[in-house]
Design an enzyme around this catalytic site. Structure first.
Site, mmCIF file in Angstrom:
data_model
loop_
_atom_site.group_PDB
_atom_site.id
_atom_site.type_symbol
_atom_site.label_atom_id
_atom_site.label_comp_id
_atom_site.label_asym_id
_atom_site.label_seq_id
_atom_site.Cartn_x
_atom_site.Cartn_y
_atom_site.Cartn_z
ATOM 1 N N CYS A 182 -22.938 18.839 -45.512
ATOM 2 C CA CYS A 182 -23.171 17.316 -45.459
ATOM 3 C C CYS A 182 -22.014 16.306 -45.748
ATOM 4 O O CYS A 182 -22.110 15.353 -45.790
ATOM 5 C CB CYS A 182 -24.229 17.191 -46.933
ATOM 6 S SG CYS A 182 -23.441 17.804 -48.252
ATOM 7 N N CYS A 263 -23.060 13.639 -47.882
ATOM 8 C CA CYS A 263 -22.600 13.880 -49.454
ATOM 9 C C CYS A 263 -20.886 13.749 -49.214
ATOM 10 O O CYS A 263 -20.591 13.743 -47.996
ATOM 11 C CB CYS A 263 -22.842 15.169 -49.893
ATOM 12 S SG CYS A 263 -22.241 16.426 -49.024
#
Ligand code: N1C
Length: 367
Positions: A182, A263
């Site tokens: 991510c 992320c």
């Protein structure tokens, strides 16, 4: 010496085939008839056109048609071959039959091809879907890909073309979760070709992922599809481009999931040749930026591609004000202008430090 000279419409000389030109017919003593049609000269034995057609002689002359038997016979020997269709009534008939049969066969082949194309539309799209699904990952098997297709088509099948929502793809999104790292998320807007060139690397060297690097993005990239009310088919042409089309709602839905999954340091590649690199109508502005959430996402790196035609830079209000207003205020922001040539250079190299997300090579000082 001609016994009789007569001018008439060729239509009456049906056996000679040429129908509209004026013809001159000369009947000679020895029973040979000379027929001149414009600049072409046809000969027949007085009662027997069939025979001349069969011998296949076409005598061309550009001069007046009056000539004696000797010269006619002379020309008969030097004449060129008659086209099969012309003077012989039986060969003419045969010719029409052959032409008709050939035209019929072509028409049938054409109709079959069109019918196949139309009736296989559904199959072609689903086959393409399945085969891209299989080629994406060796582990994907046919039955898994079929299941994905089945859930995918439920989003739009039988619905009016412009009546498909993002939520219609919820089951699909739930069925195919992302599995890329991510913190290596790459978003983009108006840099489609360049960003994918930059992120295209072999599996073991891959350090940056766009939505097109995920299974659904890979399968559906460059595809068009839609359903129709009252039909259980998938169409891949004749689909309207509207706000709630099956295609747009799919990209909105997948983009939303993709941004929510991101992320760490997220990168977005925007275009410096756009007056508004952060275009309020783009998927990035409408869907993605507001789904980047702190504390999962720490920072957004804007890579602003510069080149021959720069109309904006990192100081533009569109980035400093509009974009930053749309971004979660806890997320750090940076903007770097990077020449397109540098991005192309970086396309073949991978970073040693994947923690910096997608920008490692781009932000390295030029060697
Ligand atoms: O509208 P955009 O760009 O800002 O969309 C790009 C943005 C990316 O970050 C992607 O994550 O949204 C996602 N995305 C795609 O991945 C994608 N692949 C193909 C959005 N759209 C995508 N497409 C098609 O390109 C789709 O048909 C959509 O309408 C365009 C958007 O391109 P854009 O305007 O340059």
């Amino acid at each position: 010496m001609a016994l009789q000279v007569q001018q008439q419409e060729c239509i009456s000389l049906a056996s000679v085939e040429i129908r509209t030109a004026t013809c001159t017919t000369e009947v000679h003593q020895d029973g040979i008839t000379v027929i001149a049609v414009e600049s072409a000269l046809w000969i027949r034995e007085s009662a027997n056109i069939v025979q001349l057609g069969a011998t296949g002689l076409n005598l061309q002359t550009h001069g007046p048609i009056s000539m004696d038997t000797a010269s006619i016979q002379d020309k008969m020997h030097t004449g060129t071959e008659l086209p099969e269709c012309l003077p012989h009534p039986t060969s003419k008939k045969k010719c029409w039959l052959i032409s008709g049969a050939v035209a019929f066969v072509f028409a049938v082949i054409f109709a079959v091809v069109i019918w196949k194309v139309l009736s296989n539309q559904q199959q072609t799209f689903s086959r393409r879907f399945i085969s891209k699904c299989l080629e994406y990952k060796k582990d994907n098997n046919e039955s898994y890909c079929q299941q994905i297709f089945h859930v995918f088509e439920k989003a739009y099948i039988g619905k009016p073309m412009c009546n498909v929502t993002m939520e219609d793809y919820d089951d699909l999104m739930a069925m195919v979760p992302f599995d890329h790292p991510c913190h290596q998320t790459m978003l983009w807007s108006k840099t489609n070709e360049l960003v994918h060139k930059y992120t295209a690397k072999d599996e073991d060297k891959k350090d940056c992922f766009t939505l097109e690097d995920t299974l659904l993005g890979y399968i559906l990239n460059d595809e068009r599809w839609c359903g129709k009310k009252g039909s259980n088919e998938t169409f891949d042409n004749g689909c309207d481009d509207c706000a709630n089309s099956a295609v747009r709602s799919f990209w909105d839905s997948a983009s939303a999931e993709f941004a929510e999954y991101a992320c760490g340091n997220v990168t977005v590649m925007l275009s410096g040749s756009e007056e508004k690199p952060f275009n309020p109508f783009s998927t990035f502005a409408r869907v993605e930026i507001k789904r980047l959430k702190h504390p999962f996402v720490k920072k957004l790196n804007v890579i602003l591609v510069t080149g021959n035609k720069n109309v904006s830079n990192c100081a533009a209000d569109n980035l400093n004000i509009d974009l930053q207003k749309a971004l979660d205020s806890n997320i750090l922001y940076s903007c770097n202008e990077v020449p397109e040539s540098r991005i192309r250079e970086c396309s073949s190299s991978s970073s040693d430090n994947t923690d910096v997300g997608c920008v490692a090579c781009l932000l390295k000082p030029n060697e």
